[in-house]
Write an enzyme that holds these catalytic residues in place. Structure first.
Site, PDB file in Angstrom:
ATOM      1  N   TYR A   1       0.804  -1.221   0.000  1.00 54.79           N
ATOM      2  CA  TYR A   1       0.000   0.000   0.000  1.00 54.79           C
ATOM      3  C   TYR A   1       0.840   1.274   0.000  1.00 54.79           C
ATOM      4  O   TYR A   1       0.325   2.348   0.322  1.00 54.79           O
ATOM      5  CB  TYR A   1      -0.935   0.001   1.216  1.00 54.79           C
ATOM      6  CG  TYR A   1      -1.854  -1.185   1.278  1.00 54.79           C
ATOM      7  CD1 TYR A   1      -2.719  -1.470   0.225  1.00 54.79           C
ATOM      8  CD2 TYR A   1      -1.866  -2.038   2.374  1.00 54.79           C
ATOM      9  CE1 TYR A   1      -3.569  -2.567   0.274  1.00 54.79           C
ATOM     10  CE2 TYR A   1      -2.710  -3.130   2.431  1.00 54.79           C
ATOM     11  CZ  TYR A   1      -3.565  -3.397   1.375  1.00 54.79           C
ATOM     12  OH  TYR A   1      -4.398  -4.480   1.421  1.00 54.79           O
TER      13      TYR A   1
ATOM     14  N   ASN B   1      25.275   6.611  20.037  1.00 57.70           N
ATOM     15  CA  ASN B   1      24.203   5.697  20.449  1.00 57.70           C
ATOM     16  C   ASN B   1      23.067   6.464  21.121  1.00 57.70           C
ATOM     17  O   ASN B   1      22.392   5.963  22.020  1.00 57.70           O
ATOM     18  CB  ASN B   1      24.735   4.603  21.388  1.00 57.70           C
ATOM     19  CG  ASN B   1      23.783   3.431  21.505  1.00 57.70           C
ATOM     20  OD1 ASN B   1      23.066   3.106  20.553  1.00 57.70           O
ATOM     21  ND2 ASN B   1      23.751   2.801  22.674  1.00 57.70           N
ATOM     22  N   HIS B   2      22.866   7.706  20.660  1.00 56.60           N
ATOM     23  CA  HIS B   2      21.802   8.545  21.197  1.00 56.60           C
ATOM     24  C   HIS B   2      21.288   9.427  20.074  1.00 56.60           C
ATOM     25  O   HIS B   2      22.012  10.265  19.543  1.00 56.60           O
ATOM     26  CB  HIS B   2      22.308   9.404  22.353  1.00 56.60           C
ATOM     27  CG  HIS B   2      21.206   9.991  23.177  1.00 56.60           C
ATOM     28  ND1 HIS B   2      20.400  11.021  22.729  1.00 56.60           N
ATOM     29  CD2 HIS B   2      20.770   9.689  24.443  1.00 56.60           C
ATOM     30  CE1 HIS B   2      19.526  11.335  23.665  1.00 56.60           C
ATOM     31  NE2 HIS B   2      19.724  10.543  24.721  1.00 56.60           N
ATOM     32  N   ASP B   3      20.024   9.226  19.697  1.00 61.46           N
ATOM     33  CA  ASP B   3      19.510   9.882  18.503  1.00 61.46           C
ATOM     34  C   ASP B   3      19.374  11.396  18.625  1.00 61.46           C
ATOM     35  O   ASP B   3      19.682  12.132  17.686  1.00 61.46           O
ATOM     36  CB  ASP B   3      18.178   9.255  18.077  1.00 61.46           C
ATOM     37  CG  ASP B   3      17.189   9.097  19.220  1.00 61.46           C
ATOM     38  OD1 ASP B   3      17.478   9.569  20.341  1.00 61.46           O
ATOM     39  OD2 ASP B   3      16.118   8.492  18.998  1.00 61.46           O
TER      40      ASP B   3
ATOM     41  N   THR C   1      16.352  18.263  27.889  1.00 65.65           N
ATOM     42  CA  THR C   1      16.503  16.818  27.836  1.00 65.65           C
ATOM     43  C   THR C   1      15.918  16.334  26.511  1.00 65.65           C
ATOM     44  O   THR C   1      15.216  17.083  25.823  1.00 65.65           O
ATOM     45  CB  THR C   1      15.795  16.151  29.033  1.00 65.65           C
ATOM     46  OG1 THR C   1      16.094  14.747  29.033  1.00 65.65           O
ATOM     47  CG2 THR C   1      14.290  16.322  28.944  1.00 65.65           C
ATOM     48  N   SER C   2      16.205  15.107  26.171  1.00 65.05           N
ATOM     49  CA  SER C   2      15.765  14.588  24.874  1.00 65.05           C
ATOM     50  C   SER C   2      14.262  14.719  24.675  1.00 65.05           C
ATOM     51  O   SER C   2      13.779  15.010  23.578  1.00 65.05           O
ATOM     52  CB  SER C   2      16.148  13.112  24.736  1.00 65.05           C
ATOM     53  OG  SER C   2      17.535  12.949  24.825  1.00 65.05           O
TER      54      SER C   2
ATOM     55  N   HIS D   1     -33.030  -5.404  13.302  1.00 61.86           N
ATOM     56  CA  HIS D   1     -32.833  -6.804  13.716  1.00 61.86           C
ATOM     57  C   HIS D   1     -32.815  -7.729  12.497  1.00 61.86           C
ATOM     58  O   HIS D   1     -33.135  -8.914  12.603  1.00 61.86           O
ATOM     59  CB  HIS D   1     -33.916  -7.254  14.701  1.00 61.86           C
ATOM     60  CG  HIS D   1     -34.101  -6.343  15.862  1.00 61.86           C
ATOM     61  ND1 HIS D   1     -33.293  -6.387  16.981  1.00 61.86           N
ATOM     62  CD2 HIS D   1     -34.981  -5.317  16.073  1.00 61.86           C
ATOM     63  CE1 HIS D   1     -33.672  -5.451  17.830  1.00 61.86           C
ATOM     64  NE2 HIS D   1     -34.695  -4.779  17.305  1.00 61.86           N
TER      65      HIS D   1
ATOM     66  N   GLN E   1       9.461  13.966  33.310  1.00 62.93           N
ATOM     67  CA  GLN E   1      10.431  14.132  32.230  1.00 62.93           C
ATOM     68  C   GLN E   1       9.775  14.056  30.858  1.00 62.93           C
ATOM     69  O   GLN E   1      10.289  14.588  29.884  1.00 62.93           O
ATOM     70  CB  GLN E   1      11.529  13.057  32.328  1.00 62.93           C
ATOM     71  CG  GLN E   1      12.654  13.263  31.328  1.00 62.93           C
ATOM     72  CD  GLN E   1      13.749  12.226  31.459  1.00 62.93           C
ATOM     73  OE1 GLN E   1      13.704  11.179  30.821  1.00 62.93           O
ATOM     74  NE2 GLN E   1      14.743  12.512  32.300  1.00 62.93           N
TER      75      GLN E   1
ATOM     76  N   SER F   1     -12.914 -13.466  -8.919  1.00 63.47           N
ATOM     77  CA  SER F   1     -12.617 -14.741  -8.274  1.00 63.47           C
ATOM     78  C   SER F   1     -11.722 -15.554  -9.199  1.00 63.47           C
ATOM     79  O   SER F   1     -11.893 -15.531 -10.412  1.00 63.47           O
ATOM     80  CB  SER F   1     -13.910 -15.509  -7.986  1.00 63.47           C
ATOM     81  OG  SER F   1     -13.627 -16.858  -7.657  1.00 63.47           O
TER      82      SER F   1
ATOM     83  N   ARG G   1       6.986   5.787  18.106  1.00 56.34           N
ATOM     84  CA  ARG G   1       7.480   5.615  16.740  1.00 56.34           C
ATOM     85  C   ARG G   1       6.446   4.954  15.833  1.00 56.34           C
ATOM     86  O   ARG G   1       6.624   4.904  14.620  1.00 56.34           O
ATOM     87  CB  ARG G   1       8.766   4.791  16.742  1.00 56.34           C
ATOM     88  CG  ARG G   1       9.962   5.547  17.324  1.00 56.34           C
ATOM     89  CD  ARG G   1      11.210   4.684  17.314  1.00 56.34           C
ATOM     90  NE  ARG G   1      12.373   5.422  17.796  1.00 56.34           N
ATOM     91  CZ  ARG G   1      13.146   6.202  17.051  1.00 56.34           C
ATOM     92  NH1 ARG G   1      12.861   6.346  15.759  1.00 56.34           N
ATOM     93  NH2 ARG G   1      14.185   6.835  17.550  1.00 56.34           N
TER      94      ARG G   1
END
Length: 448
Positions: free
Chosen positions: A16, A89-91, A121-122, A170, A247, A295, A344
């Site tokens: 998609y 090692n920290h985005d 802070t992040s 119904h 935080q 089909s 994410r």
């Protein structure tokens, strides 16, 4: 193996992708990085504007150059940040180092570099970047497509406003209605929920390591940092700052948003199931596209696959919206990391929703009204005028009208025009009342 649509794990990025690619600029890894850069740059500019002594001599004419860092941000720049991240090692720290590199490249900005990410802070970056990206995705992609669906339903409701239809409650024959009115029900419900969606204010956390502006206050105690944060988040990002947080964001506004999106999807599930049923009842036929196969074994079939596709994708979306809504507002003490990986995924249920909206529209555009089938169903069900007859008899004070019509209609024998009219002739009422009853048919007993 090279990544492409054929090797993607998720159908959102595979089968998609052509329906969801517009969301990539809001929810991809590249998009998140770009939004982080944007927030960091705008924050630095705001620090210059608030009057910090160390930034007093910053040339404001250079703000345009700074904004170009995110306005011209591309894959090369994003890749550079990923390279830095492979070391840190920290985005978010990688974004800070990248901007410092750009300051070096611009030249003459070395003494200002330590005010990039100053006191933050992040989560001050993440909890502003994510709601900002979500807000813009809703405004620029989701809402226009939802409005397109609503307007299509409204157009069809108008076109079919005079088409009488046997109602089913119904699963059994009930007081007749109009096809256009039944379609308008869904347009109305979606518009009401769109109003609810537009009333939601997306909020952001922006207050330092534990939400108290500790670092900001200790460095510049004379500045009202809470007021600064309110102004920055509102004027630079178009969001509302959460006054009291840990935080991380409280995520209550996101939870409210996801609940509303889920409710909109639930209405669309109801809508798609009804149109599927109307096709099964042959109230609609579907336009045939040359070369298509319904089909693999039965050549005659033209299946309502668009409505089925929409229903399936809406179910997946709602499962994810439910988890996001329930999980995000819950965090251990001042912060745990579970929100980070969950955040994410917010583009995923939106992507499934976009797929569903487009499938719904495709299905609606393929419908061909089979007025003959609707007419025949009404003609075969004269028993539904019993409600009308007994109501008029009640008005006239006739004894036990409900019971009289019940005895007539609750039978396995077919109720016809003739049997209804024969019953009318047995009634001990004035001729003008009988005439009023005779003109009632399943085709005109449709209310307002």
């Amino acid at each position: 193996m090279k990544f492409d649509a054929l090797t993607a794990i998720s159908p959102v990025d595979g089968r998609y992708r052509n329906k969801t690619n517009t969301l990539a600029q809001y929810f991809s890894e590249f998009a998140l990085i770009r939004y982080r850069v944007r927030v960091e740059i705008e924050y630095f500019i705001a620090l210059c504007e608030v009057g910090l002594p160390q930034l007093a001599d910053f040339d404001t004419a250079r703000f345009t150059t700074l904004r170009d860092i995110y306005l011209t941000f591309g894959e090369v720049e994003a890749q550079r940040i990923k390279e830095i991240e492979s070391i840190t090692n920290h985005d978010v720290k990688a974004v800070e180092y990248f901007i410092k590199e750009r300051f070096d490249a611009i030249g003459g900005l070395d003494k200002y570099k330590e005010f990039i990410h100053f006191g933050l802070t992040s989560q001050d970056i993440n909890n502003t970047s994510v709601p900002l990206s979500l807000k813009e995705a809703l405004h620029e992609v989701y809402v226009p497509q939802l409005i397109e669906l609503i307007e299509k339903l409204e157009q069809d409701a108008q076109a079919w406003s005079q088409i009488s239809m046997l109602a089913k409650t119904h699963g059994q024959p009930a007081s007749p209605t109009r096809l256009g009115k039944e379609v308008q029900v869904f347009a109305y419900r979606l518009r009401q929920q769109l109003k609810s969606l537009e009333r939601i204010t997306l909020t952001a956390k922006f207050g330092g390591a534990t939400g108290n502006y500790n670092a900001h206050h200790v460095a510049y105690p004379a500045i009202n940092w809470a007021a600064f944060g309110d102004k920055f988040v509102a004027e630079k990002l178009g969001l509302q700052r959460e006054a009291y947080t840990t935080q991380i964001s409280n995520y209550d506004s996101l939870s409210e948003l996801f609940d509303t999106l889920k409710r909109i999807n639930t209405i669309m599930i109801d809508m798609n199931r009804d149109f599927w049923q109307y096709i099964s009842m042959e109230y609609f036929k579907q336009k045939i596209k040359q070369g298509e196969v319904g089909s693999s074994a039965m050549p005659h079939k033209v299946n309502p696959i668009d409505f089925e596709n929409a229903e399936g994708n809406l179910g997946v979306a709602n499962a994810l919206f439910e988890h996001l809504s329930a999980k995000l507002p819950v965090s251990r003490l001042q912060r745990d990391l579970t929100d980070s990986t969950v955040l994410r995924n917010i583009g995923v249920p939106l992507a499934h929703t976009i797929i569903a909206i487009q499938s719904s529209l495709k299905g609606l555009h393929k419908l061909l009204l089979n007025e003959k089938a609707l007419h025949q169903d009404l003609e075969n069900c004269w028993s539904v005028v019993a409600e009308a007859i007994q109501t008029i008899l009640r008005r006239e004070g006739y004894p036990n009208p409900y019971e009289a019509l019940k005895a007539l209609t609750r039978t396995n024998e077919g109720i016809t025009t003739e049997s209804i009219h024969a019953f009318i002739e047995t009634l001990d009422v004035a001729e003008n009342i009988k005439e009023e009853l005779r003109v009632i048919t399943p085709h005109n007993y449709t209310g307002i």
